[in-house]
Structure formats: structure tokens, C-alpha cells
Design a protein around this motif. Sequence first.
Motif, PDB file in Angstrom:
ATOM      1  N   SER A 130     -94.288  36.808 -33.935  1.00 39.83           N
ATOM      2  CA  SER A 130     -93.738  36.573 -35.509  1.00 39.83           C
ATOM      3  C   SER A 130     -94.057  38.071 -36.178  1.00 39.83           C
ATOM      4  CB  SER A 130     -95.386  36.454 -35.402  1.00 39.83           C
ATOM      5  OG  SER A 130     -96.412  37.363 -35.921  1.00 39.83           O
ATOM      6  N   THR A 131     -94.249  39.242 -36.010  1.00 40.93           N
ATOM      7  CA  THR A 131     -93.662  40.248 -36.273  1.00 40.93           C
ATOM      8  C   THR A 131     -92.313  41.027 -37.070  1.00 40.93           C
ATOM      9  OG1 THR A 131     -96.215  41.546 -35.675  1.00 40.93           O
ATOM     10  CG2 THR A 131     -94.526  42.511 -36.955  1.00 40.93           C
ATOM     11  N   LEU A 132     -91.583  40.548 -35.288  1.00 42.94           N
ATOM     12  CA  LEU A 132     -90.440  41.048 -35.494  1.00 42.94           C
ATOM     13  C   LEU A 132     -90.074  39.851 -36.614  1.00 42.94           C
ATOM     14  CD1 LEU A 132     -90.211  41.902 -31.716  1.00 42.94           C
ATOM     15  CD2 LEU A 132     -90.435  43.597 -33.497  1.00 42.94           C
ATOM     16  N   ALA A 133     -90.097  39.024 -35.843  1.00 47.82           N
ATOM     17  CA  ALA A 133     -89.103  37.497 -37.350  1.00 47.82           C
ATOM     18  C   ALA A 133     -89.391  37.996 -38.319  1.00 47.82           C
ATOM     19  CB  ALA A 133     -89.549  36.411 -36.126  1.00 47.82           C
ATOM     20  N   SER A 134     -90.620  38.850 -38.697  1.00 55.89           N
ATOM     21  CA  SER A 134     -90.441  38.873 -40.116  1.00 55.89           C
ATOM     22  C   SER A 134     -89.554  39.427 -40.571  1.00 55.89           C
ATOM     23  CB  SER A 134     -91.604  39.147 -40.541  1.00 55.89           C
ATOM     24  OG  SER A 134     -92.649  37.599 -40.084  1.00 55.89           O
ATOM     25  N   VAL A 166     -83.571  42.472 -31.434  1.00 57.76           N
ATOM     26  CA  VAL A 166     -84.766  40.876 -31.660  1.00 57.76           C
ATOM     27  C   VAL A 166     -84.035  39.862 -32.099  1.00 57.76           C
ATOM     28  CG1 VAL A 166     -86.153  40.249 -33.468  1.00 57.76           C
ATOM     29  CG2 VAL A 166     -85.682  43.237 -32.720  1.00 57.76           C
ATOM     30  N   HIS A 167     -83.348  39.139 -31.302  1.00 61.11           N
ATOM     31  CA  HIS A 167     -83.030  38.162 -31.491  1.00 61.11           C
ATOM     32  C   HIS A 167     -83.207  37.312 -33.254  1.00 61.11           C
ATOM     33  CE1 HIS A 167     -80.906  34.006 -30.302  1.00 61.11           C
ATOM     34  NE2 HIS A 167     -82.311  33.010 -30.816  1.00 61.11           N
ATOM     35  N   HIS A 168     -81.876  37.050 -33.261  1.00 61.35           N
ATOM     36  CA  HIS A 168     -81.444  36.732 -34.650  1.00 61.35           C
ATOM     37  C   HIS A 168     -80.208  36.164 -34.577  1.00 61.35           C
ATOM     38  CE1 HIS A 168     -81.974  35.336 -38.665  1.00 61.35           C
ATOM     39  NE2 HIS A 168     -82.948  36.027 -39.065  1.00 61.35           N
ATOM     40  N   GLU A 169     -80.795  34.948 -35.422  1.00 59.32           N
ATOM     41  CA  GLU A 169     -79.505  33.898 -35.667  1.00 59.32           C
ATOM     42  C   GLU A 169     -78.210  34.292 -36.137  1.00 59.32           C
ATOM     43  OE1 GLU A 169     -80.184  30.930 -39.604  1.00 59.32           O
ATOM     44  OE2 GLU A 169     -80.215  30.009 -37.621  1.00 59.32           O
ATOM     45  N   GLN A 170     -78.266  35.506 -37.236  1.00 65.97           N
ATOM     46  CA  GLN A 170     -77.385  36.445 -37.890  1.00 65.97           C
ATOM     47  C   GLN A 170     -77.153  37.560 -36.838  1.00 65.97           C
ATOM     48  OE1 GLN A 170     -77.005  36.984 -41.971  1.00 65.97           O
ATOM     49  NE2 GLN A 170     -78.744  35.345 -41.740  1.00 65.97           N
ATOM     50  N   ALA A 171     -77.614  37.875 -35.873  1.00 66.66           N
ATOM     51  CA  ALA A 171     -77.881  39.089 -34.594  1.00 66.66           C
ATOM     52  C   ALA A 171     -75.576  39.293 -34.888  1.00 66.66           C
ATOM     53  CB  ALA A 171     -78.393  39.200 -33.794  1.00 66.66           C
ATOM     54  N   ASP A 172     -75.269  38.594 -34.091  1.00 67.54           N
ATOM     55  CA  ASP A 172     -74.198  38.472 -33.380  1.00 67.54           C
ATOM     56  C   ASP A 172     -73.000  39.254 -34.427  1.00 67.54           C
ATOM     57  OD1 ASP A 172     -75.174  38.066 -30.663  1.00 67.54           O
ATOM     58  OD2 ASP A 172     -74.345  36.355 -31.037  1.00 67.54           O
ATOM     59  N   ALA A 173     -73.395  38.636 -35.603  1.00 72.02           N
ATOM     60  CA  ALA A 173     -71.605  38.781 -36.889  1.00 72.02           C
ATOM     61  C   ALA A 173     -72.603  40.018 -37.619  1.00 72.02           C
ATOM     62  CB  ALA A 173     -72.321  37.638 -38.278  1.00 72.02           C
ATOM     63  N   ILE A 174     -73.798  40.776 -38.124  1.00 72.23           N
ATOM     64  CA  ILE A 174     -74.275  41.588 -38.288  1.00 72.23           C
ATOM     65  C   ILE A 174     -74.185  43.025 -36.962  1.00 72.23           C
ATOM     66  CG2 ILE A 174     -76.117  43.212 -39.027  1.00 72.23           C
ATOM     67  CD1 ILE A 174     -77.855  40.493 -39.837  1.00 72.23           C
ATOM     68  N   LEU A 175     -73.896  42.861 -35.696  1.00 72.66           N
ATOM     69  CA  LEU A 175     -73.423  43.808 -34.865  1.00 72.66           C
ATOM     70  C   LEU A 175     -72.076  44.271 -34.668  1.00 72.66           C
ATOM     71  CD1 LEU A 175     -76.353  42.824 -32.307  1.00 72.66           C
ATOM     72  CD2 LEU A 175     -76.953  44.423 -33.634  1.00 72.66           C
ATOM     73  N   GLN A 176     -70.958  42.703 -34.677  1.00 68.06           N
ATOM     74  CA  GLN A 176     -69.642  43.679 -35.101  1.00 68.06           C
ATOM     75  C   GLN A 176     -69.517  44.367 -36.025  1.00 68.06           C
ATOM     76  OE1 GLN A 176     -67.497  42.092 -32.600  1.00 68.06           O
ATOM     77  NE2 GLN A 176     -69.374  41.485 -30.852  1.00 68.06           N
TER      78      GLN A 176
END
Length: 258
Positions: A130-134, A166-176
Motif C-alpha cells: 500500500s505504501t508503494l501503491a500510494s 513498482v507495478h502500476h497500470e501506467q508504468a509501461d508508457a512512462i518507462l518508454q
Amino acid sequence: MRGAPDAKSRAEVSAAMQRAAAFIESAGDEVAIGCARALIGAQPASAVVASLRNPGPEASPGQLQRTLGIFDDLHCLNATPVERTCERLAALQQDDGCWSDRPSAAEDERIVATGMIAGYLAKTPFVRQSTLASAADYLADRWDPDRIKGAAWEANAAYFHCFALVHHEQADAILQWCGRELERGFLTGVYDAVRTARVFTLCKAHALPGSRLTAAELVARILDEQLDDGGYALAEDGSRRARVGQTLDALVALERLA
């Protein structure tokens, strides 16, 4: 230095690490010298961990982040003192998911601190999801490609550090986006090899999304960037403290990527 390193390449890397450690011996403080010795195998990393002062209950998020950074560079993120540091950072996380040393800190400052701290916490066994997700939600809600364009290494590294781990739904786009801008910065000379490789080591990676840069390519350039005294230097800051930090980053990169 492309592909598997041969004996000559390994010898060059080892010699460069020894010269870098010698520079830190002459210019660094006790902690920096201990880290350099540990990175070249001259003393156990546990000796450095034991020598670190307990940050104490009044330590700021920035101080705790720097402590975790040392533990990370020395592969000691499961050490007992790390648990106390993680607990303290969890308690200092703000309601919106960020960390900040100052109530008046600008949003860019909060983004950098939050991304870096979240990345370090994600590598430990002492953090709640929960800390990472926030923290990831805080960063994603404020994501804008313009934040990481140009000479914006700190923001790029912070976003990479968090979303690579950290897993997140926007991670792939941000990392690219981050990978393309990191590569662009390196190829145009905005970032030197040491700063570019620092993102690789933070993310525990030999390749990064969105970037065609390789670890072997960066190692070769790091060897080329070493100065005659064994140290490294930031173009924008030639102070002794900055040079010691840059040289330690180079040592970490050579130890991990070569």
C-alpha cells in the motif's frame, strides 16, 4: 566491451575500479571510503553498514533516502538497520503518497524524492504494498513527458526507479518515455556515461525500456571518462564532494554492469 567481456576488458575494468577507489581514499569521507573499499572487495560491506550512524527519530526523508542508497549500492537492503529506515519512511509518507523534506517543497522536488524513495523501498522486504501503491499513484497523477525532457536527469531517474520496480497500470508508457529521453540525453551529451549508467544500476537492469543503450556500451564509455587522478567529474559541479559522489556512482556501475 560489447557482448561478454574478455580477459583484457575485465582487467581494464578492475584497474579502473582500483584507480577510482584510490581517488576516493584521498578525497572522500569515512563512509565514502568504506563504500569504495567494499565495492572493490577490500573489506566486507557489513563493516560499512555497522559504521553507519542510526539516522534517529528526527531524520528527514532525504536523510533516510541517502541511507537506503548506501545500503542499495552495497547489496545490503536486507540488513537489520534497513527495516528501521523503512518503518520510519512509511511513517513519514504524506497522505497524498509523496515524501518531502519541507512543507513548502515544490512539486518537482516532491516527485524526485517520492520516485527515489519508492524505488529503494521496493527493493527491500520491509515495505507494505500500500505504501508503494500510494507513491506510484502520486507520481502517475503528475506524469507529464515534459518533466523528463532535456537536462532533467533527477526526474527521469526518479520515474524510472519507481516504475521499473513498482507495478502500476501506467508504468509501461512512462518507462518508454523515460528510456527514449535518457538515450537522447546520452547521445547528445546532456548526460555523461556515469549518470546514464546510474539509472541502469538503480533499476537493477542491463537494458531499459524505450532505450537502445546497452550496459556494455556504457561501461566502455565510463572507462573513457575516467580522469588522470582516477576520479570522475560532473560537468556542472567540479567540487570535491560532487566528484566523490560521481566516482562512487562510477564504481557501482562498473561493479554491477561489467
